[in-house]
Write an enzyme that holds these catalytic residues in place. Structure first.
Site, PDB file in Angstrom:
ATOM      1  N   GLU A  65      -1.945  23.622  -0.908  1.00  0.00           N
ATOM      2  CA  GLU A  65      -2.823  22.438  -0.810  1.00  0.00           C
ATOM      3  C   GLU A  65      -4.290  22.848  -0.794  1.00  0.00           C
ATOM      4  O   GLU A  65      -5.128  22.238  -1.458  1.00  0.00           O
ATOM      5  CB  GLU A  65      -2.520  21.660   0.483  1.00  0.00           C
ATOM      6  CG  GLU A  65      -1.157  20.999   0.514  1.00  0.00           C
ATOM      7  CD  GLU A  65      -0.944  20.221   1.810  1.00  0.00           C
ATOM      8  OE1 GLU A  65      -1.889  19.597   2.312  1.00  0.00           O
ATOM      9  OE2 GLU A  65       0.179  20.255   2.343  1.00  0.00           O
ATOM     10  N   LEU A 100      -3.675   2.062   3.145  1.00  0.00           N
ATOM     11  CA  LEU A 100      -4.920   1.408   2.743  1.00  0.00           C
ATOM     12  C   LEU A 100      -4.630  -0.022   2.304  1.00  0.00           C
ATOM     13  O   LEU A 100      -3.656  -0.273   1.593  1.00  0.00           O
ATOM     14  CB  LEU A 100      -5.573   2.159   1.585  1.00  0.00           C
ATOM     15  CG  LEU A 100      -5.866   3.656   1.774  1.00  0.00           C
ATOM     16  CD1 LEU A 100      -6.755   4.151   0.636  1.00  0.00           C
ATOM     17  CD2 LEU A 100      -6.501   3.958   3.105  1.00  0.00           C
ATOM     18  N   GLU A 138      -2.108   0.880  -4.919  1.00  0.00           N
ATOM     19  CA  GLU A 138      -1.777   0.051  -3.767  1.00  0.00           C
ATOM     20  C   GLU A 138      -0.398   0.365  -3.179  1.00  0.00           C
ATOM     21  O   GLU A 138      -0.003  -0.210  -2.179  1.00  0.00           O
ATOM     22  CB  GLU A 138      -1.923  -1.425  -4.135  1.00  0.00           C
ATOM     23  CG  GLU A 138      -3.391  -1.765  -4.335  1.00  0.00           C
ATOM     24  CD  GLU A 138      -3.646  -3.179  -4.824  1.00  0.00           C
ATOM     25  OE1 GLU A 138      -2.827  -4.068  -4.519  1.00  0.00           O
ATOM     26  OE2 GLU A 138      -4.665  -3.386  -5.508  1.00  0.00           O
ATOM     27  N   GLY A 139       0.334   1.295  -3.786  1.00  0.00           N
ATOM     28  CA  GLY A 139       1.650   1.670  -3.269  1.00  0.00           C
ATOM     29  C   GLY A 139       1.562   2.875  -2.339  1.00  0.00           C
ATOM     30  O   GLY A 139       0.475   3.391  -2.048  1.00  0.00           O
ATOM     31  N   ARG A 192      -3.129   6.268   7.653  1.00  0.00           N
ATOM     32  CA  ARG A 192      -3.177   4.811   7.589  1.00  0.00           C
ATOM     33  C   ARG A 192      -2.857   4.382   6.163  1.00  0.00           C
ATOM     34  O   ARG A 192      -3.303   5.024   5.214  1.00  0.00           O
ATOM     35  CB  ARG A 192      -4.589   4.304   7.917  1.00  0.00           C
ATOM     36  CG  ARG A 192      -5.156   4.779   9.199  1.00  0.00           C
ATOM     37  CD  ARG A 192      -5.160   3.749  10.281  1.00  0.00           C
ATOM     38  NE  ARG A 192      -5.474   2.418   9.825  1.00  0.00           N
ATOM     39  CZ  ARG A 192      -5.012   1.318  10.409  1.00  0.00           C
ATOM     40  NH1 ARG A 192      -4.209   1.406  11.445  1.00  0.00           N
ATOM     41  NH2 ARG A 192      -5.350   0.130   9.963  1.00  0.00           N
ATOM     42  N   GLY A 195      -7.484  18.501   9.852  1.00  0.00           N
ATOM     43  CA  GLY A 195      -8.619  18.670   8.945  1.00  0.00           C
ATOM     44  C   GLY A 195      -8.659  19.991   8.198  1.00  0.00           C
ATOM     45  O   GLY A 195      -9.732  20.414   7.760  1.00  0.00           O
ATOM     46  N   SER A 196      -7.498  20.632   8.012  1.00  0.00           N
ATOM     47  CA  SER A 196      -7.557  21.911   7.280  1.00  0.00           C
ATOM     48  C   SER A 196      -7.878  21.673   5.802  1.00  0.00           C
ATOM     49  O   SER A 196      -8.529  22.510   5.172  1.00  0.00           O
ATOM     50  CB  SER A 196      -6.264  22.702   7.445  1.00  0.00           C
ATOM     51  OG  SER A 196      -5.199  22.097   6.763  1.00  0.00           O
ATOM     52  N   HIS A 218      -0.652  15.269  -1.092  1.00  0.00           N
ATOM     53  CA  HIS A 218       0.652  15.001  -0.474  1.00  0.00           C
ATOM     54  C   HIS A 218       1.479  16.295  -0.494  1.00  0.00           C
ATOM     55  O   HIS A 218       1.546  16.965  -1.524  1.00  0.00           O
ATOM     56  CB  HIS A 218       1.371  13.887  -1.251  1.00  0.00           C
ATOM     57  CG  HIS A 218       2.678  13.515  -0.634  1.00  0.00           C
ATOM     58  ND1 HIS A 218       2.757  12.728   0.506  1.00  0.00           N
ATOM     59  CD2 HIS A 218       3.945  13.830  -0.969  1.00  0.00           C
ATOM     60  CE1 HIS A 218       4.034  12.583   0.832  1.00  0.00           C
ATOM     61  NE2 HIS A 218       4.771  13.244  -0.048  1.00  0.00           N
TER      62      HIS A 218
HETATM   63  C1  GRF Z   1      -1.431  17.735   4.812  1.00  0.00           C
HETATM   64  O1  GRF Z   1      -0.159  18.307   4.810  1.00  0.00           O
HETATM   65  C2  GRF Z   1      -1.578  16.757   3.679  1.00  0.00           C
HETATM   66  O2  GRF Z   1      -0.822  17.113   2.562  1.00  0.00           O
HETATM   67  C3  GRF Z   1      -1.042  15.491   4.288  1.00  0.00           C
HETATM   68  O3  GRF Z   1      -1.479  15.509   5.618  1.00  0.00           O
HETATM   69  C4  GRF Z   1      -1.680  16.863   6.032  1.00  0.00           C
HETATM   70  C5  GRF Z   1      -3.082  16.967   6.521  1.00  0.00           C
HETATM   71  O4  GRF Z   1      -3.356  18.231   7.068  1.00  0.00           O
HETATM   72  N1  GRF Z   1      -1.499  14.329   3.554  1.00  0.00           N
HETATM   73  P1  GRF Z   1      -4.831  18.603   7.447  1.00  0.00           P
HETATM   74  O5  GRF Z   1      -5.318  17.581   8.467  1.00  0.00           O
HETATM   75  O6  GRF Z   1      -5.644  18.597   6.201  1.00  0.00           O
HETATM   76  O7  GRF Z   1      -4.754  19.977   8.061  1.00  0.00           O
END
Ligand code: GRF
Length: 201
Positions: free
Chosen positions: A173, A92, A141-142, A90, A12-13, A108
């Site tokens: 991110e 979707l 959907e991909g 998961r 959850g960062s 991502h």
């Molecule tokens: C992150 O690297 C994000 O890009 C990917 O999953 C990871 C989640 O990290 N989709 P966090 O749980 O937000 O720390």
């Protein structure tokens, strides 16, 4: 005020980055609910600490469509405008994607369309690319295939390990996701084919 729903399965960062941006008044909306398919996901505790409704829904023993229908119900009950995937492990179902047309976004840890799927930082590292990064994209959907909202590059150093590279990508991110969410919530964009055209401030 636009409302966000965040789906996660782990640490959850990125949720925390969204929470912090909301507190600074930089998110352009409010996180209305956080949902996890993992009961002890640290992200759920982060939500509770922030005073956000934190909901656990077990996916085990359910058909994907049935589980996703529960998720849609929770999001609708909280009047969510934009769904943010933040480490939601998961796939979707089409029904969930169609329940929020153009209204689901994901972060991502690679420069899509390179290295979709799991463990993207390691995939990039092992491929030997010199630049990787982070991508925020709309969810279709991909698998990690929807229109790109925002990207930022991170150089791969000869001294890197998959972990050190992932750490620098994660910092990116945390900056990129709140900014992209704000842009989407403020409606300063339109889609032309696969391209998301952003109207600059
Ligand atoms: C992150 O690297 C994000 O890009 C990917 O999953 C990871 C989640 O990290 N989709 P966090 O749980 O937000 O720390």
């Amino acid at each position: 005020m636009k409302k966000l729903g965040v789906l996660l399965s782990g640490r959850g960062s990125n949720l925390q980055a969204l929470v912090d941006a909301e507190r600074r008044g930089e998110l352009g909306g409010a996180i209305a609910v956080v949902v996890s398919n993992v009961e002890d996901a640290p992200g759920l505790e982060r939500a509770r600490q922030a005073g956000i409704p934190a909901v656990f829904r077990d996916h085990r023993g359910k058909k994907r469509e049935a589980f996703d229908a529960e998720i849609v119900d929770i999001l609708r009950a909280h009047h969510v405008d934009l769904v943010c995937l933040a480490g939601f492990m998961r796939l979707l179902s089409p029904a969930l994607v169609r329940a929020f047309p153009g209204g689901i976004v994901n972060i991502h840890p690679a420069l899509l369309p390179a290295f979709p799927g799991l463990d993207a930082q390691r995939q990039a590292f092992e491929h030997g690319v010199k630049v990787s990064g982070a991508t925020v994209h709309l969810v279709d959907e991909g698998l990690d295939s929807g229109p790109i909202v925002a990207q930022e590059a991170v150089r791969v150093l000869s001294t890197d390990t998959p972990e050190s590279l992932a750490g620098r990508i994660l910092e990116v991110e945390h900056r990129l996701y709140p900014r992209a969410v704000r842009l989407l919530l403020e409606g300063r964009w339109r889609v032309e084919g696969r391209r998301i055209i952003v109207e600059e401030e």
